[in-house]
Design a protein around this motif. Sequence first.
Motif, PDB file in Angstrom:
ATOM      1  N   ASN A  75       6.845   5.026   4.167  1.00  0.00           N
ATOM      2  CA  ASN A  75       6.832   5.186   5.622  1.00  0.00           C
ATOM      3  C   ASN A  75       5.415   5.366   6.149  1.00  0.00           C
ATOM      4  OD1 ASN A  75       9.717   5.633   7.065  1.00  0.00           O
ATOM      5  ND2 ASN A  75       9.836   6.248   4.921  1.00  0.00           N
ATOM      6  N   LEU A  76       4.565   6.018   5.357  1.00  0.00           N
ATOM      7  CA  LEU A  76       3.163   6.150   5.742  1.00  0.00           C
ATOM      8  C   LEU A  76       2.500   4.785   5.796  1.00  0.00           C
ATOM      9  CD1 LEU A  76       0.791   8.035   6.397  1.00  0.00           C
ATOM     10  CD2 LEU A  76       0.364   8.222   3.937  1.00  0.00           C
ATOM     11  N   VAL A  77       2.834   3.903   4.843  1.00  0.00           N
ATOM     12  CA  VAL A  77       2.295   2.540   4.847  1.00  0.00           C
ATOM     13  C   VAL A  77       2.767   1.791   6.093  1.00  0.00           C
ATOM     14  CG1 VAL A  77       2.368   0.314   3.663  1.00  0.00           C
ATOM     15  CG2 VAL A  77       2.013   2.395   2.358  1.00  0.00           C
ATOM     16  N   THR A  78       4.024   1.976   6.475  1.00  0.00           N
ATOM     17  CA  THR A  78       4.536   1.331   7.688  1.00  0.00           C
ATOM     18  C   THR A  78       3.739   1.770   8.916  1.00  0.00           C
ATOM     19  OG1 THR A  78       6.769   1.250   6.744  1.00  0.00           O
ATOM     20  CG2 THR A  78       6.576   0.978   9.129  1.00  0.00           C
ATOM     21  N   ALA A  79       3.451   3.061   9.000  1.00  0.00           N
ATOM     22  CA  ALA A  79       2.629   3.566  10.105  1.00  0.00           C
ATOM     23  C   ALA A  79       1.219   2.981  10.037  1.00  0.00           C
ATOM     24  CB  ALA A  79       2.575   5.093  10.058  1.00  0.00           C
ATOM     25  N   ASN A  80       0.681   2.852   8.827  1.00  0.00           N
ATOM     26  CA  ASN A  80      -0.654   2.258   8.673  1.00  0.00           C
ATOM     27  C   ASN A  80      -0.680   0.810   9.139  1.00  0.00           C
ATOM     28  OD1 ASN A  80      -1.551   4.649   7.558  1.00  0.00           O
ATOM     29  ND2 ASN A  80      -1.337   3.961   5.454  1.00  0.00           N
ATOM     30  N   LEU A  81       0.364   0.053   8.797  1.00  0.00           N
ATOM     31  CA  LEU A  81       0.433  -1.343   9.227  1.00  0.00           C
ATOM     32  C   LEU A  81       0.521  -1.441  10.746  1.00  0.00           C
ATOM     33  CD1 LEU A  81       2.860  -2.770   6.506  1.00  0.00           C
ATOM     34  CD2 LEU A  81       0.434  -3.314   6.797  1.00  0.00           C
ATOM     35  N   LEU A  82       1.190  -0.488  11.366  1.00  0.00           N
ATOM     36  CA  LEU A  82       1.271  -0.474  12.825  1.00  0.00           C
ATOM     37  C   LEU A  82      -0.109  -0.227  13.432  1.00  0.00           C
ATOM     38  CD1 LEU A  82       3.236  -0.680  15.187  1.00  0.00           C
ATOM     39  CD2 LEU A  82       3.554   1.801  15.058  1.00  0.00           C
ATOM     40  N   VAL A  83      -0.888   0.673  12.830  1.00  0.00           N
ATOM     41  CA  VAL A  83      -2.258   0.900  13.295  1.00  0.00           C
ATOM     42  C   VAL A  83      -3.093  -0.363  13.139  1.00  0.00           C
ATOM     43  CG1 VAL A  83      -4.377   2.198  12.899  1.00  0.00           C
ATOM     44  CG2 VAL A  83      -2.203   3.359  12.777  1.00  0.00           C
ATOM     45  N   CYS A  84      -2.951  -1.020  11.991  1.00  0.00           N
ATOM     46  CA  CYS A  84      -3.753  -2.221  11.728  1.00  0.00           C
ATOM     47  C   CYS A  84      -3.434  -3.346  12.709  1.00  0.00           C
ATOM     48  CB  CYS A  84      -3.526  -2.694  10.299  1.00  0.00           C
ATOM     49  SG  CYS A  84      -4.178  -1.554   9.041  1.00  0.00           S
ATOM     50  N   THR A  85      -2.155  -3.460  13.112  1.00  0.00           N
ATOM     51  CA  THR A  85      -1.806  -4.485  14.100  1.00  0.00           C
ATOM     52  C   THR A  85      -2.350  -4.137  15.483  1.00  0.00           C
ATOM     53  OG1 THR A  85       0.329  -3.395  14.497  1.00  0.00           O
ATOM     54  CG2 THR A  85       0.278  -5.161  12.865  1.00  0.00           C
ATOM     55  N   ALA A  86      -2.603  -2.847  15.730  1.00  0.00           N
ATOM     56  CA  ALA A  86      -3.167  -2.437  17.021  1.00  0.00           C
ATOM     57  C   ALA A  86      -4.680  -2.622  17.066  1.00  0.00           C
ATOM     58  CB  ALA A  86      -2.817  -0.976  17.305  1.00  0.00           C
ATOM     59  N   MET A  87      -5.321  -2.686  15.910  1.00  0.00           N
ATOM     60  CA  MET A  87      -6.788  -2.770  15.875  1.00  0.00           C
ATOM     61  C   MET A  87      -7.355  -3.998  16.582  1.00  0.00           C
ATOM     62  SD  MET A  87      -7.631  -1.304  12.081  1.00  0.00           S
ATOM     63  CE  MET A  87      -7.374   0.433  11.682  1.00  0.00           C
ATOM     64  N   PRO A  88      -6.767  -5.201  16.430  1.00  0.00           N
ATOM     65  CA  PRO A  88      -7.300  -6.342  17.192  1.00  0.00           C
ATOM     66  C   PRO A  88      -7.246  -6.130  18.700  1.00  0.00           C
ATOM     67  CG  PRO A  88      -5.873  -7.106  15.425  1.00  0.00           C
ATOM     68  CD  PRO A  88      -5.709  -5.617  15.494  1.00  0.00           C
ATOM     69  N   PHE A  89      -6.181  -5.480  19.188  1.00  0.00           N
ATOM     70  CA  PHE A  89      -6.087  -5.199  20.625  1.00  0.00           C
ATOM     71  C   PHE A  89      -7.208  -4.254  21.055  1.00  0.00           C
ATOM     72  CE2 PHE A  89      -1.658  -6.192  19.442  1.00  0.00           C
ATOM     73  CZ  PHE A  89      -1.409  -7.221  20.335  1.00  0.00           C
ATOM     74  N   PHE A  94       0.605   9.917  14.977  1.00  0.00           N
ATOM     75  CA  PHE A  94       1.426  11.126  14.875  1.00  0.00           C
ATOM     76  C   PHE A  94       2.460  11.014  13.762  1.00  0.00           C
ATOM     77  CE2 PHE A  94      -0.122  11.577  19.295  1.00  0.00           C
ATOM     78  CZ  PHE A  94      -0.725  12.807  19.149  1.00  0.00           C
ATOM     79  N   VAL A  95       2.978   9.812  13.526  1.00  0.00           N
ATOM     80  CA  VAL A  95       3.880   9.621  12.389  1.00  0.00           C
ATOM     81  C   VAL A  95       3.135   9.901  11.089  1.00  0.00           C
ATOM     82  CG1 VAL A  95       5.156   7.891  11.070  1.00  0.00           C
ATOM     83  CG2 VAL A  95       5.458   8.027  13.530  1.00  0.00           C
ATOM     84  N   SER A  96       1.908   9.399  10.983  1.00  0.00           N
ATOM     85  CA  SER A  96       1.111   9.619   9.778  1.00  0.00           C
ATOM     86  C   SER A  96       0.843  11.102   9.554  1.00  0.00           C
ATOM     87  CB  SER A  96      -0.220   8.869   9.884  1.00  0.00           C
ATOM     88  OG  SER A  96      -0.019   7.482   9.993  1.00  0.00           O
ATOM     89  N   LEU A  97       0.536  11.818  10.614  1.00  0.00           N
ATOM     90  CA  LEU A  97       0.270  13.255  10.488  1.00  0.00           C
ATOM     91  C   LEU A  97       1.492  14.003   9.983  1.00  0.00           C
ATOM     92  CD1 LEU A  97      -1.822  13.916  13.713  1.00  0.00           C
ATOM     93  CD2 LEU A  97      -2.578  14.304  11.374  1.00  0.00           C
ATOM     94  N   LEU A  98       2.644  13.682  10.539  1.00  0.00           N
ATOM     95  CA  LEU A  98       3.867  14.354  10.110  1.00  0.00           C
ATOM     96  C   LEU A  98       4.189  14.036   8.648  1.00  0.00           C
ATOM     97  CD1 LEU A  98       6.174  14.004  13.239  1.00  0.00           C
ATOM     98  CD2 LEU A  98       5.519  16.137  12.129  1.00  0.00           C
ATOM     99  N   ILE A  99       4.035  12.779   8.275  1.00  0.00           N
ATOM    100  CA  ILE A  99       4.354  12.392   6.908  1.00  0.00           C
ATOM    101  C   ILE A  99       3.369  13.019   5.925  1.00  0.00           C
ATOM    102  CG2 ILE A  99       4.460  10.441   5.316  1.00  0.00           C
ATOM    103  CD1 ILE A  99       5.641   8.782   7.564  1.00  0.00           C
ATOM    104  N   LEU A 100       2.084  13.059   6.275  1.00  0.00           N
ATOM    105  CA  LEU A 100       1.106  13.714   5.410  1.00  0.00           C
ATOM    106  C   LEU A 100       1.462  15.192   5.219  1.00  0.00           C
ATOM    107  CD1 LEU A 100      -2.269  12.158   6.620  1.00  0.00           C
ATOM    108  CD2 LEU A 100      -1.235  11.897   4.360  1.00  0.00           C
ATOM    109  N   SER A 101       1.907  15.827   6.283  1.00  0.00           N
ATOM    110  CA  SER A 101       2.315  17.226   6.181  1.00  0.00           C
ATOM    111  C   SER A 101       3.528  17.371   5.267  1.00  0.00           C
ATOM    112  CB  SER A 101       2.646  17.780   7.570  1.00  0.00           C
ATOM    113  OG  SER A 101       1.536  17.687   8.425  1.00  0.00           O
TER     114      SER A 101
END
Length: 328
Positions: A56-70, A104-111
């Motif tokens: 799930n952390l990877v899924t959140a990371n992929l979402l961040v990466c898709t936002a980076m071009p924007f 915020f998803v990443s923060l929760l999952i890391l916790s």
Amino acid sequence: MSNNSTCIQPSTISTTALPITYVFLCVVGLFGNSLAQWVFLTKIGKKTSTHVYLANLVTANLLVCTAMPFMGIYFLKGFYWKYQSIQCRLVNFLGTLSMHVSMFVSLLILSWIAISRYATLMKKESMQEATTSCYERMFYGHLLKRFRQPNFARKMCTYIWGVVLVVIIPVILYYSVVEATEEGEKQCYNRQTELGASISQIAGLIGTAFIGFSFLVVVTSYYSFVSHLRRVRTCTSITERDLTYRSVKRHLLIIQILLVVCFLPYSIFKPIFYVLHQRGDCQQLNYLIEAKNILTCLASARSSTDPIIFLLLDKTFKKTLYNLFTKS
């Protein structure tokens, strides 16, 4: 051109360095996280709770990466786009939504990973020691036990995604529909976009407090473990378990370093930013905005470096990846 638009002038850092950085992080992050997700979903048979959290952390990371071009396009072209243009609204909405949801998803999952790793160790120790109190047996044997269960991890990750989306989407929509039309800005890159109005600023401060809470959870898990380790060493020999202790300690320390390096500067600066920007000094305001954008980029960079961290956090992932490359 409005006074606010004249006041806000992006520098070379914003128009050149940040777009290049976001494109680089996007390429690296998409490759690394896609490879990691493929390993987690197809190459690891028996998945532990840690694997569920990491997937799930990877899924959140992929979402961040898709936002980076924007985000990169916004800093490259935002000062030349019209504020009411479709490009401006689309880039701001998608970039802001993806970045904040995944953060915020990443923060929760890391916790949750920190609690899970702590629970894994404490389960073994608390149930074996004669000195363990009834409270500790109940806490470690029943409550923390759930964090180690894959089914509980799947449900918890589903709740995390749901809660974050329910909280953040209305704020982003309110900003896009209501706050974004309150002032007559002409450029897409402007004071209103960078600062937000009162609701967005309040939401930003709440988010900052949430980052602090997540950091507190990880720090508490780490130092509780260290305290327990010291107590155990005074009572018995743990030579045979040294590898397990070092592994869990390393996992908690890595997560702690991630939050310190990537998220803590952003969370510390955000309240300072909201206080100092009200003074009205254009030069200082430009410096503050660029510092905020650089720290936001630093926070998002963690998503691109996570696959390297997975090699340190999970031995199964490391072994599977090693076997794939040696066979190829």
